[in-house]
Design an enzyme around this catalytic site. Structure first.
Site, PDB file in Angstrom:
ATOM      1  N   ALA A   1       0.910  -1.166  -0.129  1.00  0.00           N
ATOM      2  CA  ALA A   1      -0.061  -0.005  -0.201  1.00  0.00           C
ATOM      3  C   ALA A   1       0.844   1.403  -0.073  1.00  0.00           C
ATOM      4  O   ALA A   1       0.211   2.313  -0.013  1.00  0.00           O
ATOM      5  CB  ALA A   1      -0.683  -0.084   1.305  1.00  0.00           C
TER       6      ALA A   1
ATOM      7  N   HIS B   1      -1.080   7.534   3.952  1.00  0.00           N
ATOM      8  CA  HIS B   1       0.111   7.001   4.472  1.00  0.00           C
ATOM      9  C   HIS B   1       1.028   8.206   3.902  1.00  0.00           C
ATOM     10  O   HIS B   1       1.187   8.331   2.878  1.00  0.00           O
ATOM     11  CB  HIS B   1       0.523   5.824   3.930  1.00  0.00           C
ATOM     12  CG  HIS B   1      -0.330   4.559   4.280  1.00  0.00           C
ATOM     13  ND1 HIS B   1      -0.639   4.060   5.617  1.00  0.00           N
ATOM     14  CD2 HIS B   1      -0.911   3.968   3.271  1.00  0.00           C
ATOM     15  CE1 HIS B   1      -1.153   2.941   5.564  1.00  0.00           C
ATOM     16  NE2 HIS B   1      -1.475   3.083   4.232  1.00  0.00           N
TER      17      HIS B   1
ATOM     18  N   ASN C   1       1.250  -4.310   8.458  1.00  0.00           N
ATOM     19  CA  ASN C   1       1.793  -4.318   7.219  1.00  0.00           C
ATOM     20  C   ASN C   1       2.544  -3.091   6.683  1.00  0.00           C
ATOM     21  O   ASN C   1       4.088  -3.542   6.181  1.00  0.00           O
ATOM     22  CB  ASN C   1       0.788  -4.755   6.183  1.00  0.00           C
ATOM     23  CG  ASN C   1       0.068  -6.207   6.353  1.00  0.00           C
ATOM     24  OD1 ASN C   1       0.837  -7.088   6.790  1.00  0.00           O
ATOM     25  ND2 ASN C   1      -1.065  -6.402   6.161  1.00  0.00           N
TER      26      ASN C   1
HETATM   27  N1  LIG Z   1       1.668  -5.001   2.572  1.00  0.00           N
HETATM   28  C1  LIG Z   1       0.483  -4.154   2.361  1.00  0.00           C
HETATM   29  O1  LIG Z   1       0.536  -2.941   2.319  1.00  0.00           O
HETATM   30  C2  LIG Z   1      -0.878  -4.966   2.274  1.00  0.00           C
HETATM   31  C3  LIG Z   1      -1.784  -4.246   1.756  1.00  0.00           C
HETATM   32  C4  LIG Z   1      -2.874  -4.964   1.455  1.00  0.00           C
HETATM   33  C5  LIG Z   1      -3.385  -6.067   2.172  1.00  0.00           C
HETATM   34  N2  LIG Z   1      -2.535  -6.572   2.561  1.00  0.00           N
HETATM   35  C6  LIG Z   1      -2.552  -7.998   3.227  1.00  0.00           C
HETATM   36  O2  LIG Z   1      -2.859  -9.017   2.297  1.00  0.00           O
HETATM   37  C7  LIG Z   1      -3.709  -9.879   2.688  1.00  0.00           C
HETATM   38  C8  LIG Z   1      -4.924 -10.361   1.793  1.00  0.00           C
HETATM   39  O3  LIG Z   1      -5.525  -9.197   1.469  1.00  0.00           O
HETATM   40  P1  LIG Z   1      -7.164  -9.427   0.967  1.00  0.00           P
HETATM   41  O4  LIG Z   1      -7.731  -8.048   0.808  1.00  0.00           O
HETATM   42  O5  LIG Z   1      -6.920 -10.142  -0.169  1.00  0.00           O
HETATM   43  O6  LIG Z   1      -7.670 -10.409   2.042  1.00  0.00           O
HETATM   44  P2  LIG Z   1      -9.065 -11.260   2.245  1.00  0.00           P
HETATM   45  O7  LIG Z   1      -9.470 -11.143   3.619  1.00  0.00           O
HETATM   46  O8  LIG Z   1     -10.064 -10.587   1.078  1.00  0.00           O
HETATM   47  O9  LIG Z   1      -8.505 -12.489   1.555  1.00  0.00           O
HETATM   48  C9  LIG Z   1      -7.664 -13.200   2.437  1.00  0.00           C
HETATM   49  C10 LIG Z   1      -7.943 -15.006   2.199  1.00  0.00           C
HETATM   50  O10 LIG Z   1      -7.257 -15.549   2.543  1.00  0.00           O
HETATM   51  C11 LIG Z   1      -7.510 -16.759   3.386  1.00  0.00           C
HETATM   52  N3  LIG Z   1      -6.861 -17.197   4.300  1.00  0.00           N
HETATM   53  C12 LIG Z   1      -6.460 -16.182   5.195  1.00  0.00           C
HETATM   54  N4  LIG Z   1      -5.863 -17.016   6.306  1.00  0.00           N
HETATM   55  C13 LIG Z   1      -5.535 -18.219   5.728  1.00  0.00           C
HETATM   56  C14 LIG Z   1      -5.034 -19.573   6.369  1.00  0.00           C
HETATM   57  N5  LIG Z   1      -4.079 -19.485   7.552  1.00  0.00           N
HETATM   58  N6  LIG Z   1      -5.170 -20.688   5.826  1.00  0.00           N
HETATM   59  C15 LIG Z   1      -5.747 -20.537   4.539  1.00  0.00           C
HETATM   60  N7  LIG Z   1      -6.499 -19.650   4.107  1.00  0.00           N
HETATM   61  C16 LIG Z   1      -6.335 -18.301   4.634  1.00  0.00           C
HETATM   62  C17 LIG Z   1      -9.019 -16.300   3.915  1.00  0.00           C
HETATM   63  O11 LIG Z   1      -9.864 -17.394   3.634  1.00  0.00           O
HETATM   64  C18 LIG Z   1      -9.487 -15.185   2.719  1.00  0.00           C
HETATM   65  O12 LIG Z   1     -10.115 -16.150   1.615  1.00  0.00           O
HETATM   66  C19 LIG Z   1      -4.242  -9.548   4.033  1.00  0.00           C
HETATM   67  O13 LIG Z   1      -3.427 -10.228   5.226  1.00  0.00           O
HETATM   68  C20 LIG Z   1      -3.999  -8.276   4.122  1.00  0.00           C
HETATM   69  O14 LIG Z   1      -3.733  -7.552   5.338  1.00  0.00           O
HETATM   70  C21 LIG Z   1      -1.092  -6.241   2.731  1.00  0.00           C
END
Ligand SMILES: NC(=O)c1ccc[n+]([C@@H]2O[C@H](COP(=O)([O-])OP(=O)(O)OC[C@H]3O[C@@H](n4cnc5c(N)ncnc54)[C@H](O)[C@@H]3O)[C@@H](O)[C@H]2O)c1
Length: 252
Positions: A119, A203, A175
């Site tokens: 992000a 941010h 994150n």
């Molecule tokens: N680095 C960054 O700046 C940044 C930015 C945005 C999102 N993210 C992270 O990316 C990840 C994905 O985001 P999203 O919007 O797609 O989330 P989301 O909730 O839409 O999808 C995550 C999916 O992963 C699955 N999941 C989670 N933990 C699991 C596990 N232990 N085993 C199996 N399946 C699992 C869930 O069932 C869900 O379908 C999140 O952790 C979010 O915090 C990071």
């Protein structure tokens, strides 16, 4: 073309599925069958019902788009199998001994851990912090109050302090702060604000040091299906995957 396995089939995975140009999604695992099946149906990937089968899939790279807990649960096994790992839930690396263990494993197995800029903008340049001292590195995040289930009438500071304490109190802010700290190799001073006047997560990064000084501001548009996730984060993975095969890499 890079063939990848997707760990997680939520919002970001759906965006990746729509942007398969320089890469192909060959396998997907999620604890929700309907989600992984949906990604599989739209990409031709195999939907794996167990992590063990997913791990044995025919691809060299796994892209984690699941959760911080999934990073803790599965990252070591993925690297242990000799697969490269792209981690979006980078808050999973906040625990230093755990991160060092993963780095050691990657070195031992000859594979890579890659962190997309997520992000944030400008993570590539922040790497100068590892070779040239910084005297300031601050991340100021401002969120709409409802995103933290709060109601306030004016701009309010929720937290000011170091990254580790912020993550303890506000794990959902982990994150971006961890990604910034890892890029710069430097402690991050974090401010977390809520503001009823802002619509989207914002941010700001302030840094200064031998190089001079900089500030950036990124106002994140949410992803279509998940207001908590920025669209930019998904695009940053697409960019990273597309560049893996390119002979000319810019800005790294
Ligand atoms: N680095 C960054 O700046 C940044 C930015 C945005 C999102 N993210 C992270 O990316 C990840 C994905 O985001 P999203 O919007 O797609 O989330 P989301 O909730 O839409 O999808 C995550 C999916 O992963 C699955 N999941 C989670 N933990 C699991 C596990 N232990 N085993 C199996 N399946 C699992 C869930 O069932 C869900 O379908 C999140 O952790 C979010 O915090 C990071």
């Amino acid at each position: 073309m890079t063939s990848i396995g997707l760990l997680g089939a939520g919002n970001i995975a759906r965006i990746l599925a729509q942007h398969q140009n320089g890469f192909r999604i060959s396998g997907v695992f999620d604890r929700h069958k309907d989600r992984r099946d949906r990604i599989a149906a739209s990409t031709g990937a195999i939907s794996y019902s167990t992590f063990e089968e997913f791990l044995a899939g025919d691809y060299n790279s796994v892209v984690e788009v699941a959760s911080i807990s999934a990073v803790r649960q599965y990252a070591a096994q993925i690297l242990g199998r000799g697969k490269d790992l792209i981690i979006l839930s980078v808050g999973g690396l906040a625990d230093k001994p755990f991160k060092e263990k993963l780095v050691w494993m990657a070195q031992d197995r000859g594979c890579k851990i890659r962190i997309p800029s997520g992000a944030l903008f400008g993570l590539d340049n922040m790497k100068i912090g590892r070779i040239s001292p910084l005297d300031r590195l601050t991340l100021r995040t401002t969120k709409p109050p409802h995103s933290l289930q709060l109601t306030v009438t004016e701009r309010t500071c929720l937290f000011k302090g170091n990254m580790s304490e912020c993550i303890r109190q506000f794990p959902k802010n982990a994150n971006v702060a961890v990604a910034l700290g890892l890029a710069a190799g430097h402690e991050v001073a974090v401010e977390l604000w809520v503001d009823p006047a802002v619509e989207h997560n914002t941010h700001e990064i302030f840094a200064s040091g031998e190089f001079g000084e900089m500030k950036t501001l990124i106002r994140n548009v949410p992803s279509p299906d998940n207001p908590a996730t920025s669209y930019l984060a998904a695009l940053s993975i697409v960019t990273l995957l597309n560049e893996l095969q390119q002979p000319l890499i810019v800005g790294t």
